[in-house]
Design a protein around this motif. Structure first.
Motif, short mmCIF file in Angstrom:
data_model
loop_
_atom_site.label_atom_id
_atom_site.label_comp_id
_atom_site.label_asym_id
_atom_site.label_seq_id
_atom_site.Cartn_x
_atom_site.Cartn_y
_atom_site.Cartn_z
N PHE A 79 0.92 -1.04 -0.09
CA PHE A 79 0.02 0.02 0.02
C PHE A 79 0.92 1.28 -0.14
N SER A 80 1.83 1.43 0.84
CA SER A 80 2.64 2.63 1.10
C SER A 80 3.50 2.91 -0.31
N ALA A 81 3.91 1.85 -0.92
CA ALA A 81 4.70 2.15 -2.09
C ALA A 81 4.11 2.45 -3.31
N THR A 104 1.17 4.77 -5.68
CA THR A 104 0.99 5.69 -5.68
C THR A 104 -0.25 6.09 -6.66
N LYS A 155 -6.01 8.01 -1.66
CA LYS A 155 -5.87 6.70 -1.84
C LYS A 155 -6.16 5.79 -0.85
N SER A 156 -6.26 6.21 0.62
CA SER A 156 -6.79 5.56 1.84
C SER A 156 -8.14 5.12 1.42
N ARG A 192 -4.35 0.69 10.81
CA ARG A 192 -4.71 1.08 9.45
C ARG A 192 -5.92 2.04 9.77
#
Length: 206
Positions: free
Chosen positions: A30-32, A34, A56-57, A123
């Motif tokens: 998720f973090s990587a 974009t 995005k979240s 999360r």
């Protein structure tokens, strides 16, 4: 008419974004991942992502709702169809196991994400995840409860835990199948889980 067409187009766009997001997040986390990458993979402008989802979240949270909603609907339909065919509650549970395997076989990337997120506690969408998880488990609980009420299943059954165990069994067995035993067919995996459900694992000396 125009409103209906616009709604259909927007739903199609959101579906493309779901598919792009789930594929990318499964590949790189998720973090990587974009928003630019999600837009590019979906074949839309970056602004289209933000037009449909605030962030995005939020996109990922709605992806969870969407995916588990599809799973829940498929489980319920399988149970209802077993009932319409005159099957028992165990037949309904068995049909739900198969429906779960079919879903996971069709959406492996989503299933991997879903199972991984169940283990996380930090999360923003944790509360949403718990809600949608319970929706899926509740469908199984309803069938177990009905089986207890009509005398088909034991009153000693812990309905919430048994329902969660059945859903978990399908998720874990299916992921193991895909990762480590891909040569097996869906029918083969279903048959193995069906034997567990129906208690047909004891030997002749039991």
């Amino acid at each position: 008419m125009d409103s209906s067409a616009g709604s259909t187009r927007r739903e199609a766009t959101r579906q493309k974004l779901y598919e792009a997001a789930v594929t990318l997040i499964a590949e790189q986390g998720f973090s990587a991942t974009t928003v630019d990458e999600i837009a590019e993979r979906a074949g839309v402008a970056k602004g289209t992502v933000y037009y449909n989802f605030a962030s995005k979240s939020v996109l990922f949270e709605e992806l969870l709702r969407h995916g588990v909603g599809l799973l829940t609907a498929s489980l319920k339909e399988a149970a209802d169809e077993a009932g319409r065919s005159g099957g028992t509650k165990v037949d309904a549970l068995d049909a739900m196991i198969r429906a779960g395997l079919v879903f996971i076989n069709r959406y492996p990337a989503f299933t991997q994400l879903y199972v991984a997120e169940l283990w996380r506690t930090n999360r923003a969408w944790q509360s949403t995840l718990l809600v949608v998880r319970q929706q899926a488990v509740a469908v199984v609980e309803d069938v177990l409860r009905a089986g207890v009420e009509n005398g088909e299943l034991s009153e000693e059954i812990d309905i919430p835990l048994t329902a969660a165990a059945l859903v978990g069994m399908v998720l874990v067995a299916a992921l193991d199948w895909q990762a480590f035993q891909p040569e097996r067919s869906l029918d083969d995996v279903h048959a193995a889980l069906s034997r567990l459900l129906q208690g047909r694992v004891s030997g002749t000396r039991a």
